[in-house]
Design an enzyme around this catalytic site. Structure first.
Site, PDB file in Angstrom:
ATOM      1  CE1 TYR A   1      -8.410  -0.376  10.154  1.00  0.00           C
ATOM      2  CE2 TYR A   1      -8.690   0.567  12.347  1.00  0.00           C
ATOM      3  CZ  TYR A   1      -7.954   0.434  11.185  1.00  0.00           C
ATOM      4  OH  TYR A   1      -6.749   1.099  11.050  1.00  0.00           O
TER       5      TYR A   1
ATOM      6  N   GLY B   1       0.822  -1.220   0.000  1.00  0.00           N
ATOM      7  CA  GLY B   1       0.000   0.000   0.000  1.00  0.00           C
ATOM      8  C   GLY B   1       0.845   1.255   0.000  1.00  0.00           C
ATOM      9  CB  ALA B   2       4.261   1.837  -1.179  1.00  0.00           C
ATOM     10  CG  ASN B   3      -1.165   3.431  -3.902  1.00  0.00           C
ATOM     11  OD1 ASN B   3      -1.146   2.432  -3.193  1.00  0.00           O
ATOM     12  ND2 ASN B   3      -2.282   4.034  -4.239  1.00  0.00           N
ATOM     13  CB  SER B   4      -2.377   6.599  -0.922  1.00  0.00           C
ATOM     14  OG  SER B   4      -2.991   5.695  -0.044  1.00  0.00           O
ATOM     15  N   GLY B   5      -0.964   7.833   1.440  1.00  0.00           N
ATOM     16  CA  GLY B   5      -0.933   7.989   2.894  1.00  0.00           C
ATOM     17  C   GLY B   5       0.397   7.626   3.543  1.00  0.00           C
ATOM     18  CG  LEU B   6       0.247   6.320   7.627  1.00  0.00           C
ATOM     19  CD1 LEU B   6      -0.458   5.331   8.540  1.00  0.00           C
ATOM     20  CD2 LEU B   6       1.170   7.211   8.432  1.00  0.00           C
ATOM     21  N   GLY B   7       2.005   4.781   3.667  1.00  0.00           N
ATOM     22  CA  GLY B   7       2.906   3.958   2.855  1.00  0.00           C
ATOM     23  C   GLY B   7       3.749   4.811   1.922  1.00  0.00           C
TER      24      GLY B   7
ATOM     25  CB  SER C   1      -5.107   0.898  14.430  1.00  0.00           C
ATOM     26  OG  SER C   1      -5.983   1.808  15.076  1.00  0.00           O
TER      27      SER C   1
HETATM   28  N1  LIG Z   1      -4.704   7.037   8.970  1.00  0.00           N
HETATM   29  C1  LIG Z   1      -4.811   6.734  10.256  1.00  0.00           C
HETATM   30  O1  LIG Z   1      -5.238   7.545  11.080  1.00  0.00           O
HETATM   31  C2  LIG Z   1      -4.415   5.361  10.741  1.00  0.00           C
HETATM   32  C3  LIG Z   1      -4.521   5.097  12.115  1.00  0.00           C
HETATM   33  C4  LIG Z   1      -4.160   3.834  12.583  1.00  0.00           C
HETATM   34  C5  LIG Z   1      -3.702   2.884  11.705  1.00  0.00           C
HETATM   35  N2  LIG Z   1      -3.621   3.160  10.377  1.00  0.00           N
HETATM   36  C6  LIG Z   1      -3.142   2.094   9.479  1.00  0.00           C
HETATM   37  O2  LIG Z   1      -2.169   2.622   8.617  1.00  0.00           O
HETATM   38  C7  LIG Z   1      -2.103   1.843   7.433  1.00  0.00           C
HETATM   39  C8  LIG Z   1      -2.012   2.746   6.219  1.00  0.00           C
HETATM   40  O3  LIG Z   1      -3.225   3.448   6.077  1.00  0.00           O
HETATM   41  P1  LIG Z   1      -3.318   4.971   5.588  1.00  0.00           P
HETATM   42  O4  LIG Z   1      -3.853   5.747   6.728  1.00  0.00           O
HETATM   43  O5  LIG Z   1      -2.060   5.395   4.947  1.00  0.00           O
HETATM   44  O6  LIG Z   1      -4.509   4.870   4.536  1.00  0.00           O
HETATM   45  P2  LIG Z   1      -4.527   4.927   2.946  1.00  0.00           P
HETATM   46  O7  LIG Z   1      -5.918   4.549   2.574  1.00  0.00           O
HETATM   47  O8  LIG Z   1      -3.998   6.220   2.467  1.00  0.00           O
HETATM   48  O9  LIG Z   1      -3.521   3.774   2.541  1.00  0.00           O
HETATM   49  C9  LIG Z   1      -3.895   2.431   2.590  1.00  0.00           C
HETATM   50  C10 LIG Z   1      -3.203   1.698   1.456  1.00  0.00           C
HETATM   51  O10 LIG Z   1      -3.612   0.326   1.507  1.00  0.00           O
HETATM   52  C11 LIG Z   1      -3.912  -0.080   0.186  1.00  0.00           C
HETATM   53  N3  LIG Z   1      -4.833  -1.210   0.147  1.00  0.00           N
HETATM   54  C12 LIG Z   1      -6.115  -1.275   0.569  1.00  0.00           C
HETATM   55  N4  LIG Z   1      -6.641  -2.465   0.230  1.00  0.00           N
HETATM   56  C13 LIG Z   1      -5.663  -3.165  -0.415  1.00  0.00           C
HETATM   57  C14 LIG Z   1      -5.599  -4.437  -1.033  1.00  0.00           C
HETATM   58  N5  LIG Z   1      -6.667  -5.240  -1.096  1.00  0.00           N
HETATM   59  N6  LIG Z   1      -4.438  -4.834  -1.584  1.00  0.00           N
HETATM   60  C15 LIG Z   1      -3.354  -4.026  -1.567  1.00  0.00           C
HETATM   61  N7  LIG Z   1      -3.370  -2.798  -1.030  1.00  0.00           N
HETATM   62  C16 LIG Z   1      -4.512  -2.378  -0.470  1.00  0.00           C
HETATM   63  C17 LIG Z   1      -4.533   1.172  -0.452  1.00  0.00           C
HETATM   64  O11 LIG Z   1      -4.537   1.063  -1.867  1.00  0.00           O
HETATM   65  C18 LIG Z   1      -3.596   2.238   0.069  1.00  0.00           C
HETATM   66  O12 LIG Z   1      -2.447   2.320  -0.734  1.00  0.00           O
HETATM   67  C19 LIG Z   1      -3.318   0.917   7.461  1.00  0.00           C
HETATM   68  O13 LIG Z   1      -2.921  -0.373   7.838  1.00  0.00           O
HETATM   69  C20 LIG Z   1      -4.188   1.519   8.553  1.00  0.00           C
HETATM   70  O14 LIG Z   1      -5.003   0.548   9.184  1.00  0.00           O
HETATM   71  C21 LIG Z   1      -3.947   4.373   9.871  1.00  0.00           C
END
Ligand SMILES: NC(=O)c1ccc[n+]([C@@H]2O[C@H](COP(=O)([O-])OP(=O)(O)OC[C@H]3O[C@@H](n4cnc5c(N)ncnc54)[C@H](O)[C@@H]3O)[C@@H](O)[C@H]2O)c1
Length: 334
Positions: free
Chosen positions: A215, A51-57, A190
């Site tokens: 979740y 999931g490296a294309n958006s957000g935390l990744g 989380s």
């Molecule tokens: N954002 C927050 O506040 C928060 C808080 C606690 C935990 N997290 C965790 O951080 C991690 C990253 O989330 P984020 O906040 O960057 O959100 P995000 O939606 O920006 O990133 C999530 C990534 O997971 C990928 N993904 C989803 N389903 C997939 C699948 N079937 N196959 C492959 N990739 C898939 C998406 O395409 C995306 O790239 C997640 O595990 C999330 O549970 C986030």
């Protein structure tokens, strides 16, 4: 009188906005792992981030690239991943004073759908053929509070993607991680794990579905998986740790409906109080790269510091049972 009330309300709103802005720019935002960073810290290391294309990744990928790592982006949507990779190459090239092409081989995009065991197997088969080493695996991808859906293999979506897909991925890559040791596995969980339970009698939520509970259950599963894996990896020089990133402004909430009128307020609050993706990614970056956690395994981190877990996340018998059942569910029972 009415005019005075309106003026007071406007003044209060302005004061609130200024206070929020001040907080945003001076606020904690999560501990930064390093100021500037050693640009060769990850030189020669290959890192796989799901999931490296958006957000935390994406933020984790950008920073590890900056620290010299070669990064493999495991992403569901190739077009989106290529777009993100193009931007990352551009940023990296600019930072290093090079053309984006010069950084081409440092960043690789591969298709990976964690909602399909077939896709996970195909991804691993290709990766094992092409990559001589894997130094860090970051299980980052996740899905949050979606409506009831099933994966290709019939698992409840959040449990299937967040836990089972990563469970299979990690198991199939363990041999490569061991032969590349010292190596690391980083699992993004989380704090919401606290509200979940592993209800073994209904892991696919066929009897009832509550999106928040599911979740939380999947994120509790991430922690139990980490602890059981750490136990199994003792003596191999492969470490595995789990983290919570805090509340971060990303696309994770795409399945949450916010009424149109409430959106400006939500945006203001998230802008003021949520971490940026780079702030939220600091603990992933820390666990993937810092010499401080060399040899540390089976621990739970937040803001680059170890934190305590609730007893239910440390229950060894539940962790073992979950491992055994997960093996059967993904079809790797030996
Ligand atoms: N954002 C927050 O506040 C928060 C808080 C606690 C935990 N997290 C965790 O951080 C991690 C990253 O989330 P984020 O906040 O960057 O959100 P995000 O939606 O920006 O990133 C999530 C990534 O997971 C990928 N993904 C989803 N389903 C997939 C699948 N079937 N196959 C492959 N990739 C898939 C998406 O395409 C995306 O790239 C997640 O595990 C999330 O549970 C986030």
């Amino acid at each position: 009188m009415a005019l005075a009330t309106v003026a007071a309300a406007l003044l209060a709103a302005l004061g609130g906005a200024l206070w929020l802005a001040a907080r945003r720019f001076s606020g904690p935002g999560g501990q930064r792992m390093q100021g500037g960073g050693d640009r060769s810290l990850m030189h020669g290391k290959t890192v796989l981030i799901t999931g490296a294309n958006s957000g935390l990744g994406r933020a984790t990928a950008a920073e590890l690239l900056r620290l010299g790592a070669r990064v493999i982006m495991g992403c569901r949507d190739r077009a989106r991943a290529e777009e993100a990779a193009g931007q990352l190459r551009q940023e990296l090239g600019q930072a290093a004073g090079q053309e984006p092409d010069a950084t081409e081989g440092q960043l690789v995009v591969k298709e990976l759908d964690l909602a399909s065991l077939r896709s996970v197997r195909a991804f691993c088969q290709e990766l094992l053929q092409e990559e001589p080493r894997l130094d860090v695996l970051i299980n980052n991808a996740g899905i949050f509070q979606c409506p009831y859906m099933k994966t290709e293999d019939g698992f409840e979506m959040q449990f299937g993607v967040n836990h089972l897909g990563h469970f299979l991925l990690t198991n199939l890559l363990l041999g490569l991680l061991k032969s590349s040791a010292p190596s690391r596995i980083v699992v993004v969980s989380s704090k919401l794990y606290k509200y979940g339970d592993i209800n073994f009698e209904d892991l696919n939520s066929e009897q009832s579905y509550n999106k928040s509970f599911c979740y939380s259950r999947s994120k509790l599963a991430n922690i139990l998986f980490t602890r059981e894996l750490a136990r199994r990896l003792e003596g191999t020089n492969v470490t595995v740790n789990v983290l919570h990133p805090g509340i971060v402004r990303t696309n994770l909430g795409r399945h949450i409906h916010i009424p149109l009128l409430a959106r400006p307020l939500f945006n203001l609050v998230s802008w003021a109080f949520f971490k940026t993706p780079l702030e939220g990614a600091q603990t992933s970056i820390y666990l993937a790269s810092s010499p401080e956690v060399e040899g540390v395994s089976g621990r739970y981190f937040g803001d680059c510091k170890e934190e305590e877990l609730l007893p239910k996340a440390m229950d060894e018998s539940v962790a073992r049972k979950l491992w055994d059942i997960s093996e059967v569910m993904v079809g790797i029972l030996k």
